[in-house]
Design an enzyme around this catalytic site. Structure first.
Site, PDB file in Angstrom:
ATOM      1  N   SER A  91       0.838  -1.215   0.000  1.00 51.90           N
ATOM      2  CA  SER A  91       0.000   0.000   0.000  1.00 51.90           C
ATOM      3  C   SER A  91       0.868   1.259   0.000  1.00 51.90           C
ATOM      4  CB  SER A  91      -0.978  -0.007   1.182  1.00 51.90           C
ATOM      5  OG  SER A  91      -0.305   0.169   2.398  1.00 51.90           O
ATOM      6  N   ARG A  98      12.873  -7.570   5.774  1.00 54.63           N
ATOM      7  CA  ARG A  98      14.140  -8.270   5.977  1.00 54.63           C
ATOM      8  C   ARG A  98      15.173  -7.309   6.563  1.00 54.63           C
ATOM      9  NH1 ARG A  98      15.508 -12.995   4.202  1.00 54.63           N
ATOM     10  NH2 ARG A  98      17.682 -12.384   3.973  1.00 54.63           N
ATOM     11  N   ASN A 119      13.491   4.088   4.879  1.00 51.05           N
ATOM     12  CA  ASN A 119      12.580   3.055   5.364  1.00 51.05           C
ATOM     13  C   ASN A 119      11.403   3.732   6.061  1.00 51.05           C
ATOM     14  OD1 ASN A 119      11.675   0.390   6.064  1.00 51.05           O
ATOM     15  ND2 ASN A 119      12.427   0.730   8.139  1.00 51.05           N
ATOM     16  N   SER A 125       7.114   6.464  11.263  1.00 49.93           N
ATOM     17  CA  SER A 125       8.350   7.235  11.087  1.00 49.93           C
ATOM     18  C   SER A 125       8.989   6.870   9.756  1.00 49.93           C
ATOM     19  CB  SER A 125       9.368   6.890  12.188  1.00 49.93           C
ATOM     20  OG  SER A 125       8.806   6.990  13.481  1.00 49.93           O
ATOM     21  N   ASP A 170      16.022  -0.235  12.366  1.00 53.37           N
ATOM     22  CA  ASP A 170      15.016   0.794  12.650  1.00 53.37           C
ATOM     23  C   ASP A 170      15.607   1.926  13.490  1.00 53.37           C
ATOM     24  OD1 ASP A 170      13.101  -0.739  11.288  1.00 53.37           O
ATOM     25  OD2 ASP A 170      12.572  -1.843  13.108  1.00 53.37           O
ATOM     26  N   GLU A 177       1.104   6.836   6.977  1.00 56.27           N
ATOM     27  CA  GLU A 177       2.290   6.382   6.236  1.00 56.27           C
ATOM     28  C   GLU A 177       2.230   6.852   4.796  1.00 56.27           C
ATOM     29  OE1 GLU A 177       3.550   2.304   6.665  1.00 56.27           O
ATOM     30  OE2 GLU A 177       2.673   2.135   8.656  1.00 56.27           O
TER      31      GLU A 177
HETATM   32  C1  GAR Z   1       3.777  -0.816   6.791  1.00 49.88           C
HETATM   33  O1  GAR Z   1       2.998  -0.597   7.950  1.00 49.88           O
HETATM   34  C2  GAR Z   1       5.225  -0.502   7.063  1.00 49.88           C
HETATM   35  O2  GAR Z   1       5.404   0.592   7.915  1.00 49.88           O
HETATM   36  C3  GAR Z   1       5.684  -1.775   7.714  1.00 49.88           C
HETATM   37  O3  GAR Z   1       5.084  -2.794   6.979  1.00 49.88           O
HETATM   38  C4  GAR Z   1       3.833  -2.308   6.465  1.00 49.88           C
HETATM   39  C5  GAR Z   1       3.834  -2.550   4.976  1.00 49.88           C
HETATM   40  O4  GAR Z   1       2.588  -2.234   4.434  1.00 49.88           O
HETATM   41  N1  GAR Z   1       7.108  -1.895   7.719  1.00 49.88           N
HETATM   42  C6  GAR Z   1       7.797  -2.454   8.700  1.00 49.88           C
HETATM   43  O5  GAR Z   1       7.284  -2.947   9.674  1.00 49.88           O
HETATM   44  C7  GAR Z   1       9.298  -2.440   8.500  1.00 49.88           C
HETATM   45  N2  GAR Z   1       9.959  -2.680   9.750  1.00 49.88           N
HETATM   46  P1  GAR Z   1       2.415  -2.113   2.860  1.00 49.88           P
HETATM   47  O6  GAR Z   1       3.027  -3.363   2.247  1.00 49.88           O
HETATM   48  O7  GAR Z   1       0.926  -2.062   2.666  1.00 49.88           O
HETATM   49  O8  GAR Z   1       3.100  -0.854   2.411  1.00 49.88           O
END
Ligand code: GAR
Length: 217
Positions: free
Chosen positions: A19, A97, A113, A142, A151, A180
């Protein structure tokens, strides 16, 4: 319209729904982001984000981590896959990852990130459940430069959301995702416009050292 020659070449790494990738695609097509997404790479073959990219004609590659015996071998393959594109920016958009120091060093200062918490709180996994368990009343997301610390790289921008008494991890995640999709394109835009940089002291925005992250409002 931005001239194609001025568009920043970007590679986006995903693992799942994509997304955030969709938000970046939408903001690129809307003319907000002066970038060219060269390639979307997923370590998960079933990631829905791959379909999202293909639907708009963006090149995709699956590099499945299960086919590699070590993290180093996987990251070396990732480096080889990316190298011919010579991207200016690597965008981790739900790429689940941990990257090796070798990979991070190659793209230091050119890799972003997004993380679903108000870092430095809640690095790692299951952030929404941990926020609920802790009884926090405020949560968020963030965007940060990627460094060797998981992170833990310098934070560029954050957005806050309220935690409601009846929230589940899923309802909270959905509320955070809305934010986000706003803050990631903003950070990428700053980078693409040459306004954002990683310096030894921290994040520079318009050549000014950020003493704290920008808060989205
Ligand atoms: C998001 O919430 C992103 O912040 C998180 O994975 C989700 C991906 O959603 N990322 C992490 O946790 C990285 N440590 P998406 O595939 O719908 O963009």
């Amino acid at each position: 319209m931005t001239n194609i020659l001025t568009k920043l070449p970007v590679i986006i790494l995903i693992s799942g729904s994509g997304s955030n990738l969709q938000a970046i695609i939408d903001q690129t097509n809307a003319g907000f982001l002066p970038i060219q997404v060269q390639l979307v790479i997923s370590n998960e073959p079933t990631a829905y984000g791959i379909q999202r990219a293909q639907q708009v004609g963006i090149a995709t590659q699956i590099l499945e981590h299960r086919n590699f015996t070590t993290r180093q071998a996987y990251d070396n393959a990732l480096l080889e896959l990316i190298a011919p594109y010579d991207p200016e920016l690597i965008v981790l958009a739900g790429f689940m990852r941990i990257l090796t120091s070798n990979f991070v060093a190659r793209y230091q200062g050119r890799m972003l990130n997004i993380h679903p918490s108000l870092l430095p709180k809640y690095p790692g996994l299951n952030t929404h459940a941990r926020v609920l368990a802790a009884g926090d009343t405020v949560h968020g997301a963030s965007v940060h430069f990627v460094t060797e610390m998981l992170d833990g790289g310098p934070i560029i921008i954050q957005a806050e959301v309220p935690v409601m008494p009846d929230d589940s991890p899923e309802t909270l995640a959905a509320r955070v995702l809305v934010k986000e999709h706003l803050i990631y394109p903003q950070a990428i835009k700053w980078f693409a416009e040459g306004r954002l940089a990683l310096a030894s002291q921290g994040v520079l925005l318009d050549k000014q050292l950020l003493t704290r992250p920008v808060i989205w409002s």
